[in-house]
Design an enzyme around this catalytic site. Structure first.
Site: not given
Length: 296
Positions: A132-133
């Site tokens: 994830d970011k």
């Protein structure tokens, strides 16, 4: 672009893959979005082309989604002719999508590396898996298609050992927890996943306590499967959401995002079969928070 067909009885998607510079995955997207016309009409990928068919690829699609190489500071943990292992900082998106085509790890990889694998989808060169970011830490990059193919099989077989470190809310009483709970899309929010029996996939996370603080617990999580947001969803499921998670906890999160770090990886090299092991330290903000908890 217009193409005059001079061959008979071949699937439209295959014909385009063999007669244009576009990948099969991009061709499928263009077909789905109506950017390819056969004799003025939209056709399915399975349409069999005929001699003298006229195929038109409309302008706009490629221009709108063009991905450019961009100079970026990459924290390279390991590199050889076949793979790279990168320590991704929190806040960096792995690959282009959802309107972001300029500030992703892929942009930096395209600037740095002369060779990358084609990726499983267009605009994802080198990408075998993602995090994830706002999750920091280790990610594997394939520099050629053979490495990508083999690493992809490793992920399907769950033979790559991945461990994450997370700071979670509350005191986890048990020293270790096995969470075996299927994960699917949360129908109430397109950004969220949840534990559900509806349209879900098996998800297994092994959790081990590293240290208990006042109102928080530091844990190590080992993934047996790799579902979207798996650790974040499972931690919420057992009522111990990850600290500073803007989606799965009630925190008013800072820009740093969830305190979740891809700490270590162990796998066999896709070409040499040599056993590889990597780990990387926690980001400064994560470590500073732990240091402040020590003082409470």
């Amino acid at each position: 672009m217009k193409i005059k067909v001079e061959i008979d009885n071949i699937r439209l998607d295959k014909f385009l893959a063999e007669n244009t510079e576009y990948s099969r995955s991009l061709i499928l997207k263009m077909l789905k979005d109506g950017y390819v016309l056969v004799n003025g009409s939209v056709e399915k990928p399975s349409y069999k082309v005929n001699i003298d068919d006229e195929i038109e690829i409309k302008d706009g699609f490629i221009k709108d989604t063009k991905v450019e190489a961009k100079k970026m500071d990459l924290d390279i943990v390991y590199e050889d002719d076949d793979i790279m292992v990168i320590n991704k900082p929190s806040g960096v998106v792995v690959h282009p999508g959802n309107g972001n085509y300029d500030n992703t790890l892929v942009n930096g990889l395209m600037y740095y590396a002369d060779n990358l694998s084609d990726g499983y989808e267009e605009y994802r060169p080198g990408i075998v898996h993602r995090i994830d970011k706002d999750t920091s830490g280790l990610i594997i990059i394939a520099k050629n298609n053979k490495s990508q193919e083999i690493l992809g099989e490793y992920f399907k077989e769950h033979s790559i050992k991945r461990e994450y470190i997370a700071l979670i809310h509350g005191i986890l009483d048990s020293d270790s927890v096995l969470i075996d709970a299927p994960i699917g899309r949360d129908e109430s929010s397109r950004k969220m996943m949840k534990v559900t029996s509806k349209n879900s996939k098996s998800a297994i996370t092994h959790v081990k306590v590293l240290k208990r603080y006042k109102n928080f617990t530091l844990v190590k999580c080992r993934l047996e499967t790799g579902r979207t947001h798996q650790i974040r969803v499972h931690m919420k499921y057992i009522n111990h959401p990850i600290f500073n998670d803007p989606i799965y906890s009630k925190d008013k999160a800072t820009e740093f995002g969830q305190y979740l770090h891809s700490y270590s990886m162990e796998f066999n090299h896709p070409i040499t079969n040599k056993k590889m092991y990597f780990e990387c330290p926690l980001p400064k903000e994560f470590q500073d928070t732990l240091d402040s908890l020590e003082e409470l």
